[in-house]
Design an enzyme around this catalytic site. Sequence first.
Site, PDB file in Angstrom:
ATOM      1  N   HIS A  13       0.870  -1.197   0.000  1.00  0.00           N
ATOM      2  CA  HIS A  13       0.000   0.000   0.000  1.00  0.00           C
ATOM      3  C   HIS A  13       0.899   1.238   0.000  1.00  0.00           C
ATOM      4  O   HIS A  13       1.475   1.600   1.022  1.00  0.00           O
ATOM      5  CB  HIS A  13      -0.903   0.012   1.235  1.00  0.00           C
ATOM      6  N   HIS A  15       1.619   5.378  -1.753  1.00  0.00           N
ATOM      7  CA  HIS A  15       1.245   6.541  -2.578  1.00  0.00           C
ATOM      8  C   HIS A  15       2.505   7.137  -3.189  1.00  0.00           C
ATOM      9  O   HIS A  15       3.396   7.579  -2.458  1.00  0.00           O
ATOM     10  CB  HIS A  15       0.529   7.593  -1.719  1.00  0.00           C
ATOM     11  N   LEU A  16       2.576   7.147  -4.505  1.00  0.00           N
ATOM     12  CA  LEU A  16       3.757   7.701  -5.189  1.00  0.00           C
ATOM     13  C   LEU A  16       3.496   9.087  -5.762  1.00  0.00           C
ATOM     14  O   LEU A  16       4.433   9.774  -6.158  1.00  0.00           O
ATOM     15  CB  LEU A  16       4.212   6.764  -6.314  1.00  0.00           C
ATOM     16  N   ASN A  41      -5.198   7.153  -6.119  1.00  0.00           N
ATOM     17  CA  ASN A  41      -5.897   8.408  -5.765  1.00  0.00           C
ATOM     18  C   ASN A  41      -5.079   9.637  -6.143  1.00  0.00           C
ATOM     19  O   ASN A  41      -4.723  10.449  -5.291  1.00  0.00           O
ATOM     20  CB  ASN A  41      -6.271   8.418  -4.273  1.00  0.00           C
ATOM     21  N   LYS A  98      -9.265  -0.327  -6.041  1.00  0.00           N
ATOM     22  CA  LYS A  98      -9.352   0.272  -4.704  1.00  0.00           C
ATOM     23  C   LYS A  98     -10.639   1.061  -4.562  1.00  0.00           C
ATOM     24  O   LYS A  98     -10.894   1.993  -5.329  1.00  0.00           O
ATOM     25  CB  LYS A  98      -8.137   1.198  -4.507  1.00  0.00           C
ATOM     26  N   HIS A 135     -10.696   1.144   1.390  1.00  0.00           N
ATOM     27  CA  HIS A 135     -10.493   2.133   2.448  1.00  0.00           C
ATOM     28  C   HIS A 135     -11.752   2.024   3.313  1.00  0.00           C
ATOM     29  O   HIS A 135     -12.792   2.600   2.989  1.00  0.00           O
ATOM     30  CB  HIS A 135     -10.314   3.549   1.891  1.00  0.00           C
ATOM     31  N   HIS A 173      -4.847  -0.651   5.615  1.00  0.00           N
ATOM     32  CA  HIS A 173      -4.384   0.082   6.801  1.00  0.00           C
ATOM     33  C   HIS A 173      -5.328  -0.032   8.008  1.00  0.00           C
ATOM     34  O   HIS A 173      -5.894   0.953   8.459  1.00  0.00           O
ATOM     35  CB  HIS A 173      -4.088   1.553   6.493  1.00  0.00           C
ATOM     36  N   ASP A 246       1.365   2.541   3.546  1.00  0.00           N
ATOM     37  CA  ASP A 246       0.524   3.724   3.350  1.00  0.00           C
ATOM     38  C   ASP A 246       1.363   5.000   3.396  1.00  0.00           C
ATOM     39  O   ASP A 246       0.874   6.054   3.812  1.00  0.00           O
ATOM     40  CB  ASP A 246      -0.607   3.774   4.386  1.00  0.00           C
ATOM     41  N   HIS A 250       2.955  14.518   1.714  1.00  0.00           N
ATOM     42  CA  HIS A 250       2.313  15.835   1.510  1.00  0.00           C
ATOM     43  C   HIS A 250       3.384  16.860   1.835  1.00  0.00           C
ATOM     44  O   HIS A 250       4.221  16.621   2.714  1.00  0.00           O
ATOM     45  CB  HIS A 250       1.132  16.036   2.461  1.00  0.00           C
ATOM     46  N   ALA A 262      -4.113  14.678   5.522  1.00  0.00           N
ATOM     47  CA  ALA A 262      -3.860  13.380   6.168  1.00  0.00           C
ATOM     48  C   ALA A 262      -2.846  12.600   5.354  1.00  0.00           C
ATOM     49  O   ALA A 262      -2.968  12.503   4.131  1.00  0.00           O
ATOM     50  CB  ALA A 262      -5.162  12.597   6.248  1.00  0.00           C
TER      51      ALA A 262
END
Length: 344
Positions: A13, A15-16, A41, A98, A135, A173, A246, A250, A262
């Site tokens: 899991h 995020h790139l 996302n 997802k 999620h 998660h 996860d 940011h 988040a």
Amino acid sequence: MTELIIIKPDDMHLHLREGDVLKHVVKDTQKQFARAIVMPNLKNPIKTVHLAEIYYQEIKKNIEDLNFEPLMTLFFNDELNSDEIKKVSDSNIVHGIKLYPSGVTTNSKDGVDVIENCFKIFELMQKYDVPLLVHAESNDKNVDIFDREKVFIDRNLSQIHQEFPNLRIVVEHISSKEAAEFVIDSGDKVFATITPQHLLFDRNDLLSHGIKPHHYCLPILKRSEDRVAIVKAATSGSPKFFLGTDSAPHFRHEKESSCGCAGIYSALSAMELYASIFETENALDKLENFSSKYGADFYELPPNNLKIKLTKKDFRIPARIQVGNEEIIPLFADETLSWQLSEI
Ligand code: NCD
Ligand code: ZN
């Protein structure tokens, strides 16, 4: 134990993002992981196999270590028809779909509002054996933020599992005792990913003695007893629980804000953190299966050929990562961890 050699793990899991950030964060991940399930996302979510192929190429262009393989996912949406689901099932690069309840987290406004409207698509996913990644939080504004996972499980996820018993599901998660119990008590098609932050922290680490925006993620950190249940699940040796960081970058100004985003950036130190937790639980012998085997088994992938070494040695986390004029603050910024990872 002062040294541990294991099969190079997979992050199931991750995020790139896209653009400049992608180049920076993929570098941190590929040191630690051989493959990663890449979340869809983006600002414009990845809703089709065609878009996933384009994003896959963009990631590949930014990879220095050609051994790293991104495992793509689609953003669940009501345009998914039988042809598209079959395409996912036939694809070598897309590995699951997802589902985000709409508005529940970063870039999820195009998510689902009425879960019952998705049943036709679940039926197709079950038929073509395409994993559903969830999620699992309610987007009902009246539900307390600390209860959103439990409520989604009670109202929606149990029903999905009941109606589609052969649909392979990953509860992403997990953050609560109830989620861990749901996975344990459900049939052999229900699995979960576990992040370092949900193993390490509870809500005091977010809210007590000053608010810590860099510990803010979704699902939100919960009570100590929830953390303990998740640690128990991760270190139990059950193949239902596997690693998914996860890691979600940011920019600093987006997190240190009156309305902060988040997401916790853990890619820089993920395996060092999992190793410390497993060490504390006297479960270092279970780390390799959790990190490098159970996730691959779920996604029907062969184990990686590479290995990593974890050594009991101080490892200082940088205070920040510079991305152009912006900064990302990593988890445990400017602090020292007691394990260090190296490739062998
Ligand atoms: C993730 C992100 O920023 O994309 N944030 C987070 O807090 N975990 C999205 C998600 O996985 O919820
Ligand atoms: Zn995520």
